[in-house]
Design a protein around this motif. Structure first.
Motif, PDB file in Angstrom:
ATOM      1  N   GLY A 246     -33.641 -18.911 -67.993  1.00 38.48           N
ATOM      2  CA  GLY A 246     -34.243 -18.836 -66.753  1.00 38.48           C
ATOM      3  C   GLY A 246     -33.946 -19.826 -65.680  1.00 38.48           C
ATOM      4  N   SER A 247     -34.034 -21.010 -66.399  1.00 38.56           N
ATOM      5  CA  SER A 247     -33.821 -22.396 -65.214  1.00 38.56           C
ATOM      6  C   SER A 247     -32.337 -22.347 -65.020  1.00 38.56           C
ATOM      7  N   LYS A 248     -32.161 -23.019 -63.759  1.00 32.61           N
ATOM      8  CA  LYS A 248     -30.943 -23.185 -63.204  1.00 32.61           C
ATOM      9  C   LYS A 248     -30.491 -24.340 -63.800  1.00 32.61           C
ATOM     10  N   SER A 249     -31.061 -25.292 -64.551  1.00 29.90           N
ATOM     11  CA  SER A 249     -30.771 -26.591 -65.117  1.00 29.90           C
ATOM     12  C   SER A 249     -30.639 -26.520 -66.805  1.00 29.90           C
ATOM     13  N   GLN A 250     -30.705 -25.207 -67.455  1.00 30.54           N
ATOM     14  CA  GLN A 250     -30.865 -25.081 -68.801  1.00 30.54           C
ATOM     15  C   GLN A 250     -29.207 -25.103 -69.228  1.00 30.54           C
TER      16      GLN A 250
ATOM     17  N   ARG B  68     -17.865 -28.817 -70.755  1.00 27.80           N
ATOM     18  CA  ARG B  68     -18.011 -29.022 -69.510  1.00 27.80           C
ATOM     19  C   ARG B  68     -16.942 -28.602 -68.458  1.00 27.80           C
ATOM     20  N   LEU B  69     -17.098 -28.912 -67.204  1.00 27.98           N
ATOM     21  CA  LEU B  69     -16.221 -28.057 -66.180  1.00 27.98           C
ATOM     22  C   LEU B  69     -14.634 -28.713 -66.422  1.00 27.98           C
ATOM     23  N   GLU B  70     -14.340 -29.816 -66.632  1.00 26.37           N
ATOM     24  CA  GLU B  70     -13.088 -30.561 -66.878  1.00 26.37           C
ATOM     25  C   GLU B  70     -12.540 -29.626 -68.019  1.00 26.37           C
TER      26      GLU B  70
ATOM     27  N   SER C 253     -23.459 -25.563 -69.506  1.00 25.58           N
ATOM     28  CA  SER C 253     -24.910 -25.466 -68.822  1.00 25.58           C
ATOM     29  C   SER C 253     -24.798 -24.587 -67.747  1.00 25.58           C
ATOM     30  N   GLN C 254     -25.868 -24.167 -67.143  1.00 23.98           N
ATOM     31  CA  GLN C 254     -25.930 -23.408 -66.013  1.00 23.98           C
ATOM     32  C   GLN C 254     -25.059 -23.984 -65.041  1.00 23.98           C
ATOM     33  N   LEU C 255     -25.162 -25.298 -64.557  1.00 20.23           N
ATOM     34  CA  LEU C 255     -24.491 -26.131 -63.615  1.00 20.23           C
ATOM     35  C   LEU C 255     -23.033 -26.036 -63.737  1.00 20.23           C
ATOM     36  N   VAL C 256     -22.573 -26.086 -65.050  1.00 14.52           N
ATOM     37  CA  VAL C 256     -21.119 -25.826 -65.318  1.00 14.52           C
ATOM     38  C   VAL C 256     -20.693 -24.479 -64.999  1.00 14.52           C
ATOM     39  N   LYS C 257     -21.577 -23.533 -65.551  1.00  7.78           N
ATOM     40  CA  LYS C 257     -21.316 -22.161 -65.258  1.00  7.78           C
ATOM     41  C   LYS C 257     -21.031 -21.700 -63.688  1.00  7.78           C
ATOM     42  N   LEU C 258     -22.039 -21.975 -62.997  1.00  7.89           N
ATOM     43  CA  LEU C 258     -21.917 -22.053 -61.614  1.00  7.89           C
ATOM     44  C   LEU C 258     -20.633 -22.467 -60.863  1.00  7.89           C
ATOM     45  N   ALA C 259     -20.303 -23.670 -61.307  1.00 12.63           N
ATOM     46  CA  ALA C 259     -19.406 -24.428 -60.733  1.00 12.63           C
ATOM     47  C   ALA C 259     -18.093 -23.961 -61.235  1.00 12.63           C
ATOM     48  N   ALA C 260     -17.902 -23.324 -62.273  1.00 10.88           N
ATOM     49  CA  ALA C 260     -16.746 -22.797 -62.843  1.00 10.88           C
ATOM     50  C   ALA C 260     -16.645 -21.463 -61.969  1.00 10.88           C
ATOM     51  N   GLU C 261     -17.561 -20.858 -61.749  1.00 10.07           N
ATOM     52  CA  GLU C 261     -17.391 -19.559 -61.025  1.00 10.07           C
ATOM     53  C   GLU C 261     -17.137 -19.554 -59.725  1.00 10.07           C
ATOM     54  N   GLN C 262     -17.812 -20.795 -59.140  1.00 14.48           N
ATOM     55  CA  GLN C 262     -17.239 -21.081 -57.481  1.00 14.48           C
ATOM     56  C   GLN C 262     -15.842 -21.198 -57.343  1.00 14.48           C
ATOM     57  N   GLU C 263     -15.136 -21.934 -58.523  1.00 13.50           N
ATOM     58  CA  GLU C 263     -13.744 -22.303 -58.451  1.00 13.50           C
ATOM     59  C   GLU C 263     -12.855 -20.975 -59.220  1.00 13.50           C
ATOM     60  N   GLY C 264     -13.692 -19.896 -59.526  1.00 12.96           N
ATOM     61  CA  GLY C 264     -12.938 -18.530 -59.749  1.00 12.96           C
ATOM     62  C   GLY C 264     -12.394 -18.643 -61.476  1.00 12.96           C
ATOM     63  N   LEU C 265     -12.722 -19.798 -62.050  1.00 11.45           N
ATOM     64  CA  LEU C 265     -12.531 -19.900 -63.632  1.00 11.45           C
ATOM     65  C   LEU C 265     -12.719 -18.960 -64.097  1.00 11.45           C
TER      66      LEU C 265
ATOM     67  N   GLU D 181     -14.180 -13.422 -73.144  1.00 16.84           N
ATOM     68  CA  GLU D 181     -15.403 -13.124 -72.707  1.00 16.84           C
ATOM     69  C   GLU D 181     -16.092 -14.191 -72.096  1.00 16.84           C
ATOM     70  N   TRP D 182     -16.752 -14.194 -70.860  1.00 16.76           N
ATOM     71  CA  TRP D 182     -17.427 -15.061 -70.202  1.00 16.76           C
ATOM     72  C   TRP D 182     -18.782 -15.018 -70.474  1.00 16.76           C
ATOM     73  N   ARG D 183     -19.579 -16.331 -71.185  1.00 18.40           N
ATOM     74  CA  ARG D 183     -20.719 -15.988 -71.732  1.00 18.40           C
ATOM     75  C   ARG D 183     -21.612 -17.053 -71.035  1.00 18.40           C
ATOM     76  N   GLU D 184     -23.035 -16.784 -71.308  1.00 15.32           N
ATOM     77  CA  GLU D 184     -24.180 -17.397 -70.852  1.00 15.32           C
ATOM     78  C   GLU D 184     -24.147 -19.031 -71.573  1.00 15.32           C
ATOM     79  N   PRO D 185     -24.824 -19.950 -71.002  1.00 14.75           N
ATOM     80  CA  PRO D 185     -24.713 -21.513 -71.667  1.00 14.75           C
ATOM     81  C   PRO D 185     -25.330 -21.439 -72.800  1.00 14.75           C
ATOM     82  N   GLY D 186     -25.130 -21.925 -74.014  1.00 13.86           N
ATOM     83  CA  GLY D 186     -25.643 -22.299 -75.116  1.00 13.86           C
ATOM     84  C   GLY D 186     -24.853 -23.030 -76.003  1.00 13.86           C
TER      85      GLY D 186
END
Length: 464
Positions: free
Chosen positions: A102-106, A349-351, A377-389, A399-404
């Motif tokens: 639930g944390s945006k930094s998990q 990671r995003l790269e 991470s959630q930050l990587v996920k958010l950045a990837a989604e903002q780029e349309g990855l 499948e596009w998953r949650e961080p872990g």
């Protein structure tokens, strides 16, 4: 007196130590995850508290489900529920900050700490995870510790460190186009055979480092654990500083100016003496894939699986080939895969996601292949989604998953079935690591993506 980078860092944090006794170091940052309940139980049984909760950070990563998480939390297996619950309860009781579900930094512990600006040059970072050397990419001494050591750090903010040797690894030449940090790391692991660097702190040097972003350096230092090293270091430079400055917990203002002055003193003195010196030519590296059951068992993706009599350890080769369902002599490009996993603290990671998405864009993965992309991470996920990855991955069939940590170690519901063959961007391919009987081949994100498209191991440059 000239000193290595390692000697400079420990001299700043040394509490006590001699040539005959282990060093006791003050820990600047202690990272905790959901596999540390015994350490908290030991504290509780002895009536102790966490000495520096402000220098301690916890996150849920190893046991979390990467399935989509709703308002009531993730869909988790009964095996992982106690781990996540215990972490939350322990952090609440002992006052430890937690980036939980639930944390945006998990996210994965070795991904979130650098990206949040928590890991900084010159720090001593401790974590109950063998891939803590990752933090050396930022010039921090990352130490993987065991359960009793976790308890000790929680109670005292100190870690006992045996006297270690130093090793300088000079990376000679330049990486060819298309060769990633993962290919470099696997090449080094094969060179060191997972033991030659044992008991050492490696310092990577050389022009090739200038070709690597901090993300690539994190991959390189991450896999130093598979070389047998206790830790790895890369001296801070402009690439490091550009990465750190502006991050959430990084120093700012006057504190940043003072930090920069210190960080740029950390590089080993030019005439510093190392216990071991190694030169490694990176210019001939090619896209790499493991064929056996250790990260050291690897060949070019265009190469051939070795036969037992072609290796220095025939008995180990025979066992590895049997487990992997191979005989030796097969072309790697003939081996079909069932699953492709992109993620982990080595390549989540995003790269890494960008590299895989660049190969997948406009293409579909083979119908027989199941593909999973798990952001680190959630930050990587958010950045990837903002780029349309995420759209590129989903449209290609992944499948596009949650961080872990996900399928890297199979301590959740992301596991292989017995006999399934997987191309994975993780860091270990031991027997059963991704599930009993699962067969794991380590690759870079680009090779993983190309392999998913054609259904067998493939050099991305060979795609039509």
């Amino acid at each position: 007196m000239t000193r290595t980078m390692y000697e400079k860092i420990i001299s700043r944090n040394l509490i006590v130590g001699t040539d005959e006794t282990p060093d006791r170091l003050y820990v600047d940052l202690h990272l905790v995850h959901d596999l540390s309940p015994q350490a908290f139980s030991a504290l509780r049984s002895k009536g102790r508290t966490v000495r520096r909760p402000d220098l301690t950070l916890a996150t849920a990563d190893h046991g979390v489900s990467t399935q989509r998480r709703g308002l009531l939390g993730p869909t988790v297996s009964t095996e992982e529920q106690p781990q996540i619950r215990a972490l939350r309860e322990n952090c609440e009781e002992f006052g430890v900050p937690l980036f939980g579900l639930g944390s945006k930094s998990q996210g994965i512990v070795h991904v979130i700490s650098p990206e949040l600006g928590l890991t900084l040059p010159g720090m001593v970072v401790a974590c109950g995870d063998s891939h803590t050397p990752s933090h050396g990419a930022l010039g921090a001494l990352g130490l993987g510790i065991g359960t009793s050591d976790i308890e000790h750090v929680l109670a005292t903010q100190c870690v006992v460190l045996p006297n270690l040797k130093t090793m300088r690894v000079r990376l000679i030449g330049r990486l060819a186009e298309g060769i990633s940090a993962k290919d470099l790391a696997l090449g080094l692991v094969a060179y060191f055979r997972a033991s030659d660097a044992r008991g050492h702190v490696i310092e990577f040097q050389g022009e090739a480092l200038k070709q690597l972003s901090v993300e690539g350096r994190l991959t390189l230092c991450n896999l130093s654990a598979e070389m047998g090293a206790r830790a790895a270091l890369i001296a801070p430079d402009d690439v490091t500083i550009d990465y750190v400055v502006g991050r959430r917990f990084a120093p700012k203002g006057l504190a940043l100016e003072q930090a920069l002055d210190y960080w740029l003193t950390l590089a080993s003195d030019t005439d510093a003496s190392f216990d071991t010196e190694v030169e490694f030519d990176v210019s001939s590296l090619s896209p790499t894939v493991t064929w056996g059951t250790t990260p050291a068992m690897s060949v070019s993706v265009n190469g051939v699986v070795p036969r037992p009599d072609e290796t220095t350890a025939p008995a180990d080769t025979i066992r590895a080939l049997k487990y992997m369902g191979l005989e030796g002599g097969e072309a790697m490009s003939d081996l079909e895969v069932d699953v492709v996993f992109i993620g982990s603290c080595a390549n989540g990671r995003l790269e890494d996601l960008r590299a895989a998405a660049a190969v997948l864009k406009g293409r579909r993965i083979a119908s027989r292949v199941r593909g999973l992309v798990v952001p680190g991470s959630q930050l990587v996920k958010l950045a990837a989604e903002q780029e349309g990855l995420d759209e590129i991955f989903i449209e290609s069939g992944f499948e596009w998953r949650e961080p872990g940590c996900s399928m890297c170690l199979g301590m959740n519901d992301d596991v292989l079935n017995s006999g399934e063959r997987c191309a994975a961007t993780s860091n270990r391919n031991f027997e059963g690591r991704q599930g009993p009987g699962g067969r794991t081949h380590l690759v870079s994100p680009a090779v993983a993506a190309a392999t998913a498209i054609v259904g067998h191991f493939t050099d991305p440059k060979m795609l039509p």
